[in-house]
Design a protein around this motif. Structure first.
Motif, short mmCIF file in Angstrom:
data_model
loop_
_atom_site.label_atom_id
_atom_site.label_comp_id
_atom_site.label_asym_id
_atom_site.label_seq_id
_atom_site.Cartn_x
_atom_site.Cartn_y
_atom_site.Cartn_z
N TYR A 1 -50.78 -8.84 25.36
CA TYR A 1 -51.49 -8.94 26.76
C TYR A 1 -50.90 -8.45 27.73
CZ TYR A 1 -54.70 -11.79 24.01
OH TYR A 1 -56.00 -12.17 23.03
N GLU B 1 -53.67 0.02 27.07
CA GLU B 1 -54.74 -0.31 26.19
C GLU B 1 -54.93 0.15 24.91
OE1 GLU B 1 -59.37 -1.95 26.74
OE2 GLU B 1 -58.76 -0.33 28.24
N SER B 2 -55.17 -0.55 23.96
CA SER B 2 -55.09 -0.07 22.40
C SER B 2 -56.03 -1.12 21.68
CB SER B 2 -53.84 0.39 21.93
OG SER B 2 -52.89 -0.77 21.56
N HIS C 1 -50.29 -9.05 18.96
CA HIS C 1 -51.20 -8.45 19.76
C HIS C 1 -50.83 -8.94 21.23
CE1 HIS C 1 -55.45 -7.36 20.80
NE2 HIS C 1 -55.00 -8.08 22.12
N ILE D 1 -53.42 -3.87 22.11
CA ILE D 1 -53.10 -4.23 23.63
C ILE D 1 -54.30 -4.51 24.39
CG2 ILE D 1 -51.73 -3.27 25.68
CD1 ILE D 1 -50.15 -1.41 23.89
N THR D 2 -54.27 -5.82 25.06
CA THR D 2 -55.38 -6.12 25.75
C THR D 2 -54.83 -6.18 27.44
OG1 THR D 2 -56.34 -7.64 24.25
CG2 THR D 2 -56.74 -7.93 26.55
N PRO D 3 -55.17 -5.17 28.23
CA PRO D 3 -54.96 -5.08 29.59
C PRO D 3 -55.30 -6.49 30.29
CG PRO D 3 -56.56 -3.50 29.39
CD PRO D 3 -56.38 -4.20 27.79
N LEU E 1 -52.95 0.40 33.24
CA LEU E 1 -52.53 -0.51 32.13
C LEU E 1 -52.54 -0.17 31.10
CD1 LEU E 1 -53.83 -4.09 33.56
CD2 LEU E 1 -51.50 -3.30 33.29
N MET F 1 -61.98 -1.85 30.70
CA MET F 1 -60.87 -2.72 30.80
C MET F 1 -61.28 -4.03 31.73
SD MET F 1 -57.54 -1.14 32.48
CE MET F 1 -57.51 0.36 31.44
N THR F 2 -60.91 -5.03 31.06
CA THR F 2 -61.31 -6.30 31.78
C THR F 2 -60.01 -7.55 31.68
OG1 THR F 2 -61.96 -7.18 29.76
CG2 THR F 2 -63.52 -6.20 31.13
N ASN F 3 -60.10 -8.66 32.32
CA ASN F 3 -59.18 -9.67 32.27
C ASN F 3 -59.71 -10.56 31.23
OD1 ASN F 3 -57.96 -12.06 32.53
ND2 ASN F 3 -57.46 -11.75 34.75
N SER F 4 -59.25 -10.53 29.95
CA SER F 4 -59.68 -11.07 29.03
C SER F 4 -59.53 -12.48 29.18
CB SER F 4 -59.22 -10.47 27.53
OG SER F 4 -59.19 -9.22 27.60
#
Length: 238
Positions: A46, A57-58, A44, A61-63, A55, A1-4
């Motif tokens: 964020y 996530e899927s 998509h 979905i970007t956490p 958070l 899980m990252t800050n994209s």
């Protein structure tokens, strides 16, 4: 899980149009989770929130773990996106204070998260919103049109939130701007303010449906203000 931070909107393999992108703050709140789940059906998303562990996530979905208030001084570590079709401001705090009780620190804490942070996130994403001719949704409250003796700080921030939304709409005619104002909703925020019967207040999923109505409005219109109320107002129940 990252800050994209290096993520970009990707084109759908089945169409020439790029995939629609949504950014939602307050991702771990009761409303935020439902809003994200609904938008993720065709965007998509964020999902921005402070607690990385909580958070969602899927694949759609970007956490993004982010402290919006800290970002006011340190710079907002937002994802680098090519476009933003939908921006939903759902992050907020509410603690009851009267004028007598509220200190300058209480006022600043509420204004920072409820007004200053969404203003800065919007400013930072304006180029992407302009490119997409996107929609910005401000989650307001019934408190934004009334004030309360024991909850004046929160009410004041929501009055300011309306001014922020209206000013954005006037200054950015290419972006659709909507204020969605739920009444009492079954969320942890309301649980911290009063006792209530969950069956008598609004379900968070209903707020998500209201936002979907705003997002799916036709290209020649915008729903500038939407009030979402319980079927029977709490003060009218016997």
């Amino acid at each position: 899980m990252t800050n994209s931070s290096n993520a970009t909107a990707q084109a759908s393999p089945d169409t020439e149009a790029p995939q629609r992108v949504a950014v939602v703050t307050g991702a771990t709140g009761g409303m935020g989770r439902e809003i994200i789940a609904d938008l993720a059906r065709d965007h998509h998303v964020y999902a921005l929130g402070r607690s990385a562990a909580d958070l969602p996530e899927s694949p759609s979905i970007t956490p993004v773990a982010i402290d919006l208030v800290a970002g006011l001084d340190e710079g907002m570590a937002l994802p680098e996106l090519d476009r933003v079709d939908v921006l939903v401001h759902a992050a907020a705090r509410a603690t009851k204070y009267s004028v007598e009780e509220a200190t300058p620190e209480n006022w600043r804490a509420h204004m920072d998260l409820n007004v200053h942070a969404p203003a800065e996130v919007t400013r930072a994403l304006l180029p992407q919103l302009r490119k997409a001719e996107g929609t910005v949704v401000f989650i307001n409250s019934g408190a934004g049109r009334h004030s309360y003796g024991d909850n004046v700080v929160y009410a004041a921030t929501k009055h300011a939130f309306y001014a922020l939304a209206d000013g954005l709409r006037i200054s950015e005619p290419g972006i659709r701007v909507s204020s969605v104002a739920p009444g009492p909703t079954d969320t942890p925020m309301l649980q911290g303010l009063q006792d209530y019967d969950p069956s008598q207040v609004i379900a968070p999923a209903e707020v998500a449906r209201a936002i979907r109505t705003v997002v799916d409005a036709g290209p020649t219109t915008q729903l500038t203000e939407l009030q979402v109320r319980p079927r029977i107002e709490l003060n009218l129940r016997k």
